[in-house]
Design an enzyme around this catalytic site. Structure first.
Site, PDB file in Angstrom:
ATOM      1  N   ASP A  10       0.520  -1.457  -0.032  1.00 46.61           N
ATOM      2  CA  ASP A  10       0.416  -0.066  -0.045  1.00 46.61           C
ATOM      3  C   ASP A  10       0.724   0.828   0.536  1.00 46.61           C
ATOM      4  OD1 ASP A  10       0.467   0.613   2.508  1.00 46.61           O
ATOM      5  OD2 ASP A  10      -1.789   0.019   3.619  1.00 46.61           O
ATOM      6  N   ASP A 105      -5.278   2.607  -2.740  1.00 48.45           N
ATOM      7  CA  ASP A 105      -4.278   2.429  -2.235  1.00 48.45           C
ATOM      8  C   ASP A 105      -3.461   1.319  -1.659  1.00 48.45           C
ATOM      9  OD1 ASP A 105      -5.246   3.027   0.506  1.00 48.45           O
ATOM     10  OD2 ASP A 105      -3.201   4.420   1.431  1.00 48.45           O
ATOM     11  N   GLU A 106      -4.398   0.361  -2.482  1.00 51.54           N
ATOM     12  CA  GLU A 106      -3.559  -0.936  -0.895  1.00 51.54           C
ATOM     13  C   GLU A 106      -4.084  -2.399  -1.798  1.00 51.54           C
ATOM     14  OE1 GLU A 106      -6.066  -1.492   2.609  1.00 51.54           O
ATOM     15  OE2 GLU A 106      -5.107  -3.536   2.953  1.00 51.54           O
TER      16      GLU A 106
END
Length: 395
Positions: A10, A105-106
């Site tokens: 992430d 974001d992961e």
DNA sequence: TCTGGGGTCCTAGGACCC
DNA sequence: TCTGGGGTCCTAGGACCC
């Protein structure tokens, strides 16, 4: 059979890091994305500098303002974040088609049997991390493990900017305190603490049955990489917390109308049909109620949904004699056009298509329901602010 | 001067049918 | 006239995640 190798990756302080990249003068300063410190709302992302003042995501903006008075508060540019997010995932997919996107974001990646091109899995992970960082221009953290849980916890240990491999997953895990375990939230934590349990090993020792149910399934499920499940049901929602609590009925209806209009356009653009509708209210004392109802037939028609939504809101406001701080609307039981029975017609669809065309050409607010027009007159700026503030938290 | 927005999953109770 | 239990659907609400 060897266990699966999972990579979790992430982006560090994603939104704040993007802002620093776009404006290098912010480097080294406490950047807080989410809104202004005098607004109702919470912190989306705090840079590591801001975290030193005790600011973290989810914290009320006003609290953050007190803890970090000279912090740089930003509303956020979510279209930019989402573009970078797409680059990030495209980059990951160059290494393996098995990428599970968990948020903006992961992601998790299955690296089982993929590392034959590299000296080791660790080297492959290193390569993925470096390539991602070069592609998006931001620091990322990554963790390797034999399960998704192990990989995720490894990433936590690697932050910021590192790569960590949990070799002895079970030993590593048992030392951890329970609040680190994803899925154990404030409520469960309180109960477990009440039972005198703070760490994973204590849970395993004292209450093996609970450990087996809560922790073990994440560890050694089947010896193969657990695919991300397709969601059993999908839903879409829009909601607004008002700048100030609202007692005016017409204004409340205007907000609901506006939110429903947005949902209706979203559904129509994606040719999706809703089977159920839910309205949500939150009173000034934070008490929250929802009311759902099935629609007569699957639809994306504003008019059709409005009839139902209006009735639900009428019923909800009677629950308390208080002004409201939030109104929201959600659609559920989503059907795709091709799965619909042929006799389900789309009432008023010609008109709807025309309206959407105008919105597309001249902007969403260029044409709106008569009810929602009230909002334009009353506080155009504030409404615009609400429209733009739609994002998820990043750590 | 507290406490966002957008999601998923699960449980529990009541209605209804057989 | 009274009484079962199971299955399924619907709604409300809560826990949790980012």
């Amino acid at each position: 059979m060897s266990p699966p190798v999972v990579l979790h990756i992430d982006i560090d302080a994603f939104f704040a890091a993007v802002e620093v990249m776009l404006d290098p003068s912010l480097k080294g300063k406490p950047v807080i994305v989410g809104g202004m410190p005098d607004e109702r709302g919470v912190v989306c992302t705090a840079s590591y500098e801001a975290r030193r003042y005790g600011v973290h995501s989810g914290m009320p903006l006003r609290t953050a303002g007190k803890k970090c008075p000279h912090g740089i508060f930003l509303r956020g540019r979510y279209h930019v974040y989402s573009r970078i997010s797409r680059c990030f995932f495209d980059c990951l997919r160059q290494f393996s088609p098995r990428v599970d996107e968990m948020s903006v974001d992961e992601a998790y990646m299955d690296l089982s049997g993929m590392s034959y091109l590299y000296p080791s899995v660790y080297d492959m992970a290193q390569k993925i991390k470096q390539t991602a960082e070069r592609t998006i221009g931001l620091k990322v953290s990554a963790g390797l493990g034999f399960s998704k849980l192990g990989a995720k916890l490894a990433t936590e240990a690697a932050k910021p900017g590192g790569l960590f491999f949990v070799g002895q997953e079970r030993d590593f895990l048992s030392q951890l305190s329970l609040e680190k375990i994803p899925g154990i939230g404030p409520h469960t934590l309180l109960i477990l603490q009440g039972m005198g349990i703070r760490r994973v090993w204590e849970l395993e020792k004292k209450y093996p049955a609970i450990w087996k149910r809560v922790i073990a399934p994440h560890l050694y499920s089947s010896g193969k990489y657990p695919q991300k499940r397709e969601p059993a049901s999908r839903s879409f929602s829009r909601e607004t917390t008002f700048p100030r609590d609202l007692a005016n009925r017409d204004l409340l209806m205007a907000h609901l109308s506006y939110l429903l209009d947005r949902l209706s356009v979203y559904l129509a653009d994606h040719r999706l049909f809703a089977g159920r509708l839910e309205v949500k209210v939150r009173f000034s004392d934070f008490s929250t109620f929802t009311k759902r109802a099935a629609l007569d037939f699957p639809t994306f028609s504003y008019a059709e949904m409005w009839r139902v939504a209006q009735g639900l809101l009428e019923a909800l406001v009677k629950k308390r004699k208080l002004p409201l701080r939030l109104v929201g609307v959600k659609v559920e039981d989503i059907t795709q056009e091709r799965d619909l029975l042929p006799f389900v017609s789309i009432k008023g669809e010609k008109l709807g298509a025309g309206i959407r065309e105008i919105k597309e050409k001249y902007g969403f607010s260029s044409i709106s329901t008569a009810r929602a027009m009230m909002l334009e007159d009353l506080y155009p700026r504030e409404k615009e602010g609400i429209v733009l503030k739609t994002a998820s938290l990043t750590k």
